[in-house]
Design a protein around this motif. Sequence first.
Motif, PDB file in Angstrom:
ATOM      1  N   ILE A 210       0.882  -1.270   0.110  1.00 29.60           N
ATOM      2  CA  ILE A 210      -0.039   0.152  -0.043  1.00 29.60           C
ATOM      3  C   ILE A 210       0.998   1.262  -0.026  1.00 29.60           C
ATOM      4  O   ILE A 210       1.855   1.481   0.737  1.00 29.60           O
ATOM      5  CB  ILE A 210      -0.835  -0.026   1.161  1.00 29.60           C
ATOM      6  CG1 ILE A 210      -1.864  -1.188   1.291  1.00 29.60           C
ATOM      7  CG2 ILE A 210      -1.641   1.340   1.380  1.00 29.60           C
ATOM      8  CD1 ILE A 210      -2.348  -1.658   2.455  1.00 29.60           C
ATOM      9  N   GLY A 211       0.724   2.127  -1.244  1.00 29.25           N
ATOM     10  CA  GLY A 211       1.309   3.262  -1.057  1.00 29.25           C
ATOM     11  C   GLY A 211       0.481   4.577  -1.682  1.00 29.25           C
ATOM     12  O   GLY A 211      -0.721   4.183  -2.069  1.00 29.25           O
ATOM     13  N   GLY A 212       1.213   5.598  -2.069  1.00 29.44           N
ATOM     14  CA  GLY A 212       0.381   6.704  -2.695  1.00 29.44           C
ATOM     15  C   GLY A 212      -0.312   6.551  -3.942  1.00 29.44           C
ATOM     16  O   GLY A 212       0.274   6.029  -4.737  1.00 29.44           O
ATOM     17  N   SER A 213      -1.507   7.104  -3.978  1.00 24.01           N
ATOM     18  CA  SER A 213      -2.360   6.996  -5.551  1.00 24.01           C
ATOM     19  C   SER A 213      -1.376   7.716  -6.479  1.00 24.01           C
ATOM     20  O   SER A 213      -1.527   7.311  -7.554  1.00 24.01           O
ATOM     21  CB  SER A 213      -3.735   7.412  -5.116  1.00 24.01           C
ATOM     22  OG  SER A 213      -4.175   6.502  -4.209  1.00 24.01           O
ATOM     23  N   PRO A 214      -1.076   9.019  -6.342  1.00 20.15           N
ATOM     24  CA  PRO A 214      -0.555   9.794  -7.368  1.00 20.15           C
ATOM     25  C   PRO A 214       0.760   8.901  -7.949  1.00 20.15           C
ATOM     26  O   PRO A 214       0.997   8.899  -9.257  1.00 20.15           O
ATOM     27  CB  PRO A 214      -0.118  11.062  -6.646  1.00 20.15           C
ATOM     28  CG  PRO A 214      -0.993  11.259  -5.671  1.00 20.15           C
ATOM     29  CD  PRO A 214      -1.167  10.067  -5.109  1.00 20.15           C
ATOM     30  N   GLU A 215       1.446   8.584  -6.961  1.00 16.63           N
ATOM     31  CA  GLU A 215       2.890   7.632  -7.530  1.00 16.63           C
ATOM     32  C   GLU A 215       2.262   6.425  -8.462  1.00 16.63           C
ATOM     33  O   GLU A 215       3.028   6.182  -9.182  1.00 16.63           O
ATOM     34  CB  GLU A 215       3.476   7.054  -5.994  1.00 16.63           C
ATOM     35  CG  GLU A 215       4.156   8.322  -5.156  1.00 16.63           C
ATOM     36  CD  GLU A 215       3.093   9.250  -4.495  1.00 16.63           C
ATOM     37  OE1 GLU A 215       3.790  10.016  -3.447  1.00 16.63           O
ATOM     38  OE2 GLU A 215       2.114   8.765  -4.264  1.00 16.63           O
ATOM     39  N   ALA A 216       1.084   5.747  -7.906  1.00 15.77           N
ATOM     40  CA  ALA A 216       0.820   4.667  -8.928  1.00 15.77           C
ATOM     41  C   ALA A 216       0.486   4.972 -10.429  1.00 15.77           C
ATOM     42  O   ALA A 216       0.925   4.452 -11.043  1.00 15.77           O
ATOM     43  CB  ALA A 216      -0.528   3.908  -8.200  1.00 15.77           C
TER      44      ALA A 216
END
Length: 337
Positions: A210-216
């Motif tokens: 689980i990590g940041g949405s913009p980074e995805a």
Amino acid sequence: MIPEITLDMVRVTEAAALFSSVFLGRGDKEAVDQRAVDAMRGILDLLDMKGTVVIGEGEKDQAPMLAAGEHVGKWNEDDPEVLIAVDPVDGTRLVANGRSNALSVIAATEDGKIAPLPTYYVDKLAVGKELAGNLDIEATPRENLRIAAAILGVNVSELTVTILDRERNHPLVEAVRTVGARIRLINDGDIAAAIATALPDGGTEIYMGIGGSPEAVLAAAALQCMGGEIQVKCWPRDKDEIEKVEKSSFELHAVYGTKDLIDGEEVVFSATGITDGSFLKGVRFTHSQAITDSIAMRSSTRTVRRIRAYHEIAYKTITTKSGGEVSIFNSLLGKRA
């Protein structure tokens, strides 16, 4: 997309990297981010395009520029319409603390789409070309790792999985350890970590967690250009975010792939290293030059360019949004031109 934009995007990330790198190791992550935003915004306004920021600096960044919906570029009548996703510094803490794997990143598409995910965080699974289309974010780590090992012709113990070191990912870490794969924990910089899965010398085969949405979305742009893949699922933090998902075009339990996040006739991606990382060197200063390492990609041809630039400090200026042209030499001295 006109070819010039691909290389112009490198100018954008170079400027952000150069201007923010002056604060390397000073412990001030707000200054790092603000300087990168200022430089990136200033260079974007020099480009021949009708640009609209779809994913930019969010509310948590408290930055004065590059917000979603903001117009950038010259906006001349004949300029192409371009959608943009940016992260002026992926890893502000990394720069502030003098640690590795910080990047300045931008992605753009003409005649396409960029998906503004409705949650701050998403569950992610990213892989390179050899594993694209073969793993499933809804499968268990054991299932995915066994499939990956079989496809790559190695033992599970030879696989390296990169995971963002956060409490929310600790159950995943334990699950991967149980299967017997190697684990690379990172503090920040998950765009670089996702991209590394598609590089022959990236040092990792799979990125999970689980990590940041913009980074995805930004990672999706790069992986699309490299033949890799990312899968994501929304990971709401609270009831408000659950309601936000329900009111959006996204579904709470659905899986979204690379082209669901960013797509178009042409997707371009550029990143410049701010600190030394797994595939890009950080900004280096000599007595007379600043040296930057960048990567530029295009989805239509899957062309990946590596660009090393030598900037003469005495002559190099960066056009910022807040203060016009700023001399790198004076910036190093803490002064404005």
